[in-house]
Scaffold this active site. Structure first.
Site, PDB file in Angstrom:
ATOM      1  N   PRO A 278      -3.841 -11.045  10.804  1.00 21.85           N
ATOM      2  CG  PRO A 278      -1.862 -11.425  11.983  1.00 21.85           C
ATOM      3  CD  PRO A 278      -2.521 -11.642  10.648  1.00 21.85           C
ATOM      4  CG  ASP A 279      -6.860  -5.521  13.968  1.00 26.92           C
ATOM      5  OD1 ASP A 279      -6.072  -4.837  14.657  1.00 26.92           O
ATOM      6  OD2 ASP A 279      -7.796  -5.025  13.297  1.00 26.92           O
ATOM      7  CB  ILE A 280      -0.960  -5.474  14.902  1.00 21.70           C
ATOM      8  CG1 ILE A 280      -0.394  -6.498  13.908  1.00 21.70           C
ATOM      9  CG2 ILE A 280       0.086  -5.111  15.950  1.00 21.70           C
ATOM     10  CD1 ILE A 280       0.598  -5.965  12.932  1.00 21.70           C
TER      11      ILE A 280
ATOM     12  CG  ASP B  58      -7.275  -4.366   6.259  1.00 11.92           C
ATOM     13  OD1 ASP B  58      -6.839  -4.283   7.421  1.00 11.92           O
ATOM     14  OD2 ASP B  58      -7.782  -3.396   5.648  1.00 11.92           O
TER      15      ASP B  58
ATOM     16  CG  ASN C 225      -0.230  -0.038   2.512  1.00  8.24           C
ATOM     17  OD1 ASN C 225       0.475   0.905   2.842  1.00  8.24           O
ATOM     18  ND2 ASN C 225      -0.362  -1.137   3.262  1.00  8.24           N
TER      19      ASN C 225
HETATM   20  N1  CTP Z   1      -4.310  -2.289  12.211  1.00  2.20           N
HETATM   21  C1  CTP Z   1      -3.561  -3.318  12.722  1.00  2.20           C
HETATM   22  N2  CTP Z   1      -3.575  -4.533  12.151  1.00  2.20           N
HETATM   23  C2  CTP Z   1      -4.336  -4.766  11.068  1.00  2.20           C
HETATM   24  C3  CTP Z   1      -5.114  -3.730  10.503  1.00  2.20           C
HETATM   25  C4  CTP Z   1      -5.073  -2.491  11.110  1.00  2.20           C
HETATM   26  O1  CTP Z   1      -2.858  -3.081  13.713  1.00  2.20           O
HETATM   27  N3  CTP Z   1      -4.315  -5.974  10.517  1.00  2.20           N
HETATM   28  C5  CTP Z   1      -4.317  -1.000  12.879  1.00  2.20           C
HETATM   29  C6  CTP Z   1      -3.701   0.139  12.121  1.00  2.20           C
HETATM   30  O2  CTP Z   1      -2.322   0.267  12.432  1.00  2.20           O
HETATM   31  C7  CTP Z   1      -4.495   1.327  12.630  1.00  2.20           C
HETATM   32  C8  CTP Z   1      -5.844   0.737  12.948  1.00  2.20           C
HETATM   33  O3  CTP Z   1      -5.657  -0.650  13.063  1.00  2.20           O
HETATM   34  O4  CTP Z   1      -3.976   1.813  13.845  1.00  2.20           O
HETATM   35  C9  CTP Z   1      -6.909   0.982  11.939  1.00  2.20           C
HETATM   36  O5  CTP Z   1      -6.461   0.691  10.651  1.00  2.20           O
HETATM   37  P1  CTP Z   1      -7.421   0.877   9.435  1.00  2.20           P
HETATM   38  O6  CTP Z   1      -6.741   0.392   8.196  1.00  2.20           O
HETATM   39  O7  CTP Z   1      -7.982   2.245   9.461  1.00  2.20           O
HETATM   40  O8  CTP Z   1      -8.608  -0.064   9.859  1.00  2.20           O
HETATM   41  P2  CTP Z   1      -8.953  -1.521   9.520  1.00  2.20           P
HETATM   42  O9  CTP Z   1      -8.974  -2.317  10.746  1.00  2.20           O
HETATM   43  O10 CTP Z   1      -8.081  -2.024   8.445  1.00  2.20           O
HETATM   44  O11 CTP Z   1     -10.441  -1.339   9.033  1.00  2.20           O
HETATM   45  P3  CTP Z   1     -11.007  -0.911   7.595  1.00  2.20           P
HETATM   46  O12 CTP Z   1      -9.889  -1.137   6.593  1.00  2.20           O
HETATM   47  O13 CTP Z   1     -12.173  -1.787   7.400  1.00  2.20           O
HETATM   48  O14 CTP Z   1     -11.384   0.536   7.715  1.00  2.20           O
END
Ligand code: CTP
Length: 403
Positions: free
Chosen positions: A306-308, A280, A212
């Site tokens: 995974p969502d960190i 994502d 990205n």
């Molecule tokens: N983040 C993370 N791990 C992921 C995705 C996101 O830690 N796999 C963290 C990003 O560093 C940021 C926050 O979550 O602090 C939100 O990221 P964002 O891209 O805005 O949100 P998403 O969870 O990806 O949701 P969406 O793309 O549906 O808006």
């Protein structure tokens, strides 16, 4: 004795002046506070102190020559300029200051000083007439204008029998200046911080990946700002073009899964700031071999990463006491960000509009809105560096109040 310099690396450049003997004590003092010292000597410095004394006190190899085959093989001069958190020039003689001002790079000391992007602290030492000379003062103005810090010189009796300004600052004064420059003693001294930054890249095959547009500027600036306020800071970053912020331990990663593992390894911390643009999704399977064209376009099945931020927010007794996220949105910024705060379980969320027209993604400015459970605060547009400084100050206020 406090370990205010724990984990910090000082590169000490010693030039040829009688005050060079004081650097022996400076090395001891830095090490007493937990810092490490690596020394570079100019040729003239070897007339005043021996490499052996410096090596014994620093317990590190002393570097003297620019064109040394063995030294270059072990650690090149560019590496030497990149590794430290701070470069201290003591004594900074009139000759070395002049060469620095002129941008010369004829020996190892000047080459490293020209190449480094780390803070430089000068401890001038010279005869009072040399100090007062127009040329010296003009050189100092140039060096100050380039952002170099100075400690001393002090006024007093000189080795040459004259009296006036020109005596090198005492080792303890230089130590104080080092601590100030590195933020030791700042409001986040003794605190541990974790910052994620940059994009993650997710392999499709050995040569292709999903990525990205994140530049890492905001996250790197936050790590630098936290470190300036004294926090021991770990920056876990995906690939970027940025230099490592000074005073920060940088862990380079590529994928989201590597980023998560590096973050978990950095725990426990007091504060975690997730500013990385984590992918994502990743290709469900990365091919071991380069995918060949065979007429049909390949379908790439994706699986969620995974969502960190969420993982750190829900880390039980290892949860940082303050977890901060960013919300990159392109529409309905506030509403989406509020929902995200609740979903992820973090304490603060900085929402920013990253739609193409704003130029935020990859740009130098940012306009953020701070969202907490009970507050929405729109910040004016400012540089990412200023956003970082304000975030670090907010963090310091919050953690200070929670003490
Ligand atoms: N983040 C993370 N791990 C992921 C995705 C996101 O830690 N796999 C963290 C990003 O560093 C940021 C926050 O979550 O602090 C939100 O990221 P964002 O891209 O805005 O949100 P998403 O969870 O990806 O949701 P969406 O793309 O549906 O808006």
């Amino acid at each position: 004795m406090t370990d205010t310099l724990a984990g910090k690396q000082v590169l000490l450049v010693i030039a040829g002046g009688i005050a060079a003997y004081k650097t022996l004590e400076l090395i001891r003092r830095v090490r007493e506070r937990g810092g490490a010292v690596r020394c570079i000597m100019t040729k003239a410095a070897e007339q005043f102190v021996t490499p052996l004394s410096l090596a014994a006190l620093s317990e590190q190899k002393v570097h003297t020559a620019l064109f040394s085959l063995t030294d270059e093989a072990e650690m090149g001069h560019i590496q030497l300029s990149r590794d430290p958190d701070i470069v201290v020039v003591a004594p900074a003689t009139a000759d070395l200051l002049a060469r620095m001002a002129g941008g010369l790079a004829g020996d190892l000391a000047t080459t490293v000083l020209l190449a480094t992007d780390k803070p430089i602290l000068l401890a001038p030492a010279m005869n009072v007439r040399m100090w007062n000379a127009t040329a010296t003062q003009a050189n100092l103005s140039k060096l100050r204008a380039r952002g170099m810090q100075m400690v001393g010189p002090n006024e007093g009796d000189m080795a040459c029998g004259e009296y006036g300004p020109g005596r090198m600052a005492e080792p303890l004064e230089i130590l104080d200046a080092i601590e100030r420059t590195l933020g030791a003693g700042g409001p986040l001294q003794g605190r541990h911080a974790l910052v994620t930054s940059g994009p993650t890249i997710e392999p499709i095959d050995p040569v292709r990946y999903l990525a990205n547009r994140s530049s890492g500027r905001q996250g790197h600036a936050i790590a630098a700002a936290l470190s300036r306020l004294g926090a021991a800071t770990v920056l876990v970053s995906g690939p970027t073009q940025l230099p490592d912020p000074s005073g920060v331990r940088v862990v380079g990663v590529e994928t989201a899964r590597e980023m998560l593992a590096a973050c978990e390894a950095a725990l426990p911390v007091d504060v975690a700031v997730c500013s990385a643009a984590v992918a994502d999704w990743r290709p469900a399977t990365a091919s071991d071999e380069k995918i060949k064209k065979n007429g049909a376009s390949p379908a790439i099945a994706l699986t969620e990463n995974p969502d960190i931020l969420q993982t750190l927010s829900q880390a039980g007794n290892r949860r940082p006491s303050l977890v901060i996220g960013f919300a990159a949105e392109t529409e309905k910024v506030e509403a989406h960000a509020k929902a995200k705060l609740a979903r992820k379980g973090c304490d603060w969320l900085f929402a920013n509009d990253v739609s193409a027209a704003t130029g935020t993604m990859g740009g130098t400015n940012n306009t953020v809105t701070l969202i907490t459970e009970d507050r929405v605060e729109a910040w004016p547009k400012m540089t990412k560096d200023d956003v970082a400084t304000q975030i670090a100050e907010r963090i310091a206020d919050h953690l200070g109040a929670a003490k």
